[in-house]
Motif scaffolding. Structure first.
Motif, PDB file in Angstrom:
ATOM      1  N   PRO A 291       0.811  -1.226   0.000  1.00  9.02           N
ATOM      2  CA  PRO A 291       0.000   0.000   0.000  1.00  9.02           C
ATOM      3  C   PRO A 291       0.841   1.271   0.000  1.00  9.02           C
ATOM      4  N   GLU A 292       1.963   1.244   0.727  1.00  8.46           N
ATOM      5  CA  GLU A 292       2.853   2.413   0.755  1.00  8.46           C
ATOM      6  C   GLU A 292       3.560   2.591  -0.590  1.00  8.46           C
ATOM      7  N   PHE A 293       3.928   1.486  -1.229  1.00  8.69           N
ATOM      8  CA  PHE A 293       4.553   1.585  -2.547  1.00  8.69           C
ATOM      9  C   PHE A 293       3.593   2.213  -3.546  1.00  8.69           C
ATOM     10  N   GLU A 294       2.361   1.742  -3.571  1.00 12.63           N
ATOM     11  CA  GLU A 294       1.381   2.269  -4.518  1.00 12.63           C
ATOM     12  C   GLU A 294       1.083   3.734  -4.245  1.00 12.63           C
ATOM     13  N   LEU A 295       0.985   4.108  -2.971  1.00 15.56           N
ATOM     14  CA  LEU A 295       0.759   5.510  -2.614  1.00 15.56           C
ATOM     15  C   LEU A 295       1.922   6.378  -3.075  1.00 15.56           C
ATOM     16  N   THR A 296       3.134   5.880  -2.909  1.00 17.75           N
ATOM     17  CA  THR A 296       4.321   6.633  -3.311  1.00 17.75           C
ATOM     18  C   THR A 296       4.338   6.880  -4.810  1.00 17.75           C
ATOM     19  N   ASN A 301       3.581  10.891  -9.029  1.00 20.95           N
ATOM     20  CA  ASN A 301       3.272  10.824 -10.474  1.00 20.95           C
ATOM     21  C   ASN A 301       4.289   9.935 -11.214  1.00 20.95           C
ATOM     22  N   GLY A 302       4.751   8.891 -10.518  1.00 17.78           N
ATOM     23  CA  GLY A 302       5.670   7.946 -11.127  1.00 17.78           C
ATOM     24  C   GLY A 302       7.122   8.366 -11.121  1.00 17.78           C
ATOM     25  N   ARG A 303       7.431   9.547 -10.580  1.00 16.39           N
ATOM     26  CA  ARG A 303       8.822  10.028 -10.607  1.00 16.39           C
ATOM     27  C   ARG A 303       9.749   9.134  -9.798  1.00 16.39           C
ATOM     28  N   VAL A 304       9.209   8.510  -8.744  1.00 15.57           N
ATOM     29  CA  VAL A 304      10.038   7.628  -7.914  1.00 15.57           C
ATOM     30  C   VAL A 304      10.608   6.484  -8.743  1.00 15.57           C
ATOM     31  N   LEU A 305       9.952   6.105  -9.833  1.00 16.18           N
ATOM     32  CA  LEU A 305      10.391   4.981 -10.646  1.00 16.18           C
ATOM     33  C   LEU A 305      11.474   5.375 -11.637  1.00 16.18           C
TER      34      LEU A 305
END
Length: 306
Positions: A291-296, A301-305
């Motif tokens: 759930p925390e991964f999806e929230l992040t 806006n996907g920048r973490v990836l």
């Protein structure tokens, strides 16, 4: 942790001067076959709806990409939790391609803005190499984490920060009590490093911390320092860190109330063990973080990836 779920074999003759993680050191039952994990949820009557757990990869470069994305999300989660304090705090993650290398966060970058491309690849001696961001890492972080990865071939990721509740409770040099169901995440798997050699700029301090962690514990309270958690995935290490920090917060509040005459009720051994047997599972702790991964991903806006 159920020995039927996780089997760890360690070669006592391994040269501990480098980070060694042979392909078969850790065998984790697939999520679909893990009855302990699947028992935590209910699907359809036909038994076809199952929890997914840690995914399986056949291509290690794809696995590396996926792991780095989850590592970056773990840092952003730590940022939301307020675990950052200056240059302190680090997560390490064993590389699936170069098994004597691992990934770390760059020096003095805020957890809340971490991206996968910001992560740094270091060799077995802690030197930055090509393949990741070209930035320095925290020396103390390397000294702690490298020794953990040497001593524990089963550990994929380790997390350590100076969160306020964990470091406050660490001053007592005691494990947390089983005050809640969530505290049972650590029942029988939590140790204490009851010394403090100052900032870990020497290899010996890292070795002592790794020794205190032990052969199969998932967390260690570092006296006068903070918390350390490990996992078979970076997701597991991150979830466990927050769970232990919350347990420390709960312990501090409960002890404050107890000092004013309100007696504590500790969960009985058999109940704590029953709960631990149900939850102490790499797939379960991985799933707890999703759930925390999806929230992040959503909030960035996907920048973490990237």
């Amino acid at each position: 942790m159920s020995t039927s779920t996780v089997t760890v074999t360690t070669n006592q003759q391994t040269d501990q001067s480098i980070l060694v993680a042979p392909e078969n050191d850790t065998k984790i039952t697939t999520a679909a076959e893990d009855e302990q994990f699947q028992a935590t949820a209910r699907g359809d009557r036909n038994g076809t709806l199952k929890l997914r757990g840690i995914p399986v990869f056949t291509e290690m470069h794809e696995k590396r990409k996926w792991m780095k994305e989850h590592m970056a999300a773990a840092f952003r989660f730590f940022g939301r939790q307020g675990y950052g304090e200056g240059i302190s705090g680090h997560i390490s993650m064993r590389d699936p391609v170069l098994k004597d290398h691992f990934w770390m966060n760059p020096y003095a970058k805020h957890f809340s803005i971490m991206k996968a491309s910001d992560l740094v690849l270091v060799d077995s001696e802690g030197y930055v190499v090509e393949g990741g961001a070209q930035a320095p890492i925290n020396e103390a972080g390397f000294m702690i984490h490298s020794e953990i990865h040497k001593a524990r071939p089963d550990v994929v990721a380790a997390a350590h920060t100076h969160g306020i509740y964990g470091k406050t409770w660490s001053a007592f040099g005691r494990p947390v009590e089983m005050l809640s169901q969530d505290a049972c995440n650590f029942y029988g798997k939590l140790s204490v490093y009851d010394s403090h050699g100052g900032i870990a700029l020497a290899q010996e301090e890292g070795q002592q911390i790794a020794k205190a962690l032990g052969e199969d514990n998932i967390a260690c309270i570092l006296q006068n320092h903070g918390l350390l958690t490990v996992g078979h995935s970076v997701d597991e290490a991150a979830f466990l860190f927050a769970s232990l920090d919350h347990a420390c917060h709960s312990q501090l509040m409960a002890d404050a109330a107890a000092a004013n005459g309100f007696p504590k009720k500790i969960i009985a051994h058999d109940v704590a063990q029953f709960t631990a047997n149900a939850v102490q599972n790499p797939h379960n702790f991985y799933t707890e973080f999703q759930p925390e991964f999806e929230l992040t991903v959503e909030e960035s806006n996907g920048r973490v990836l990237q």
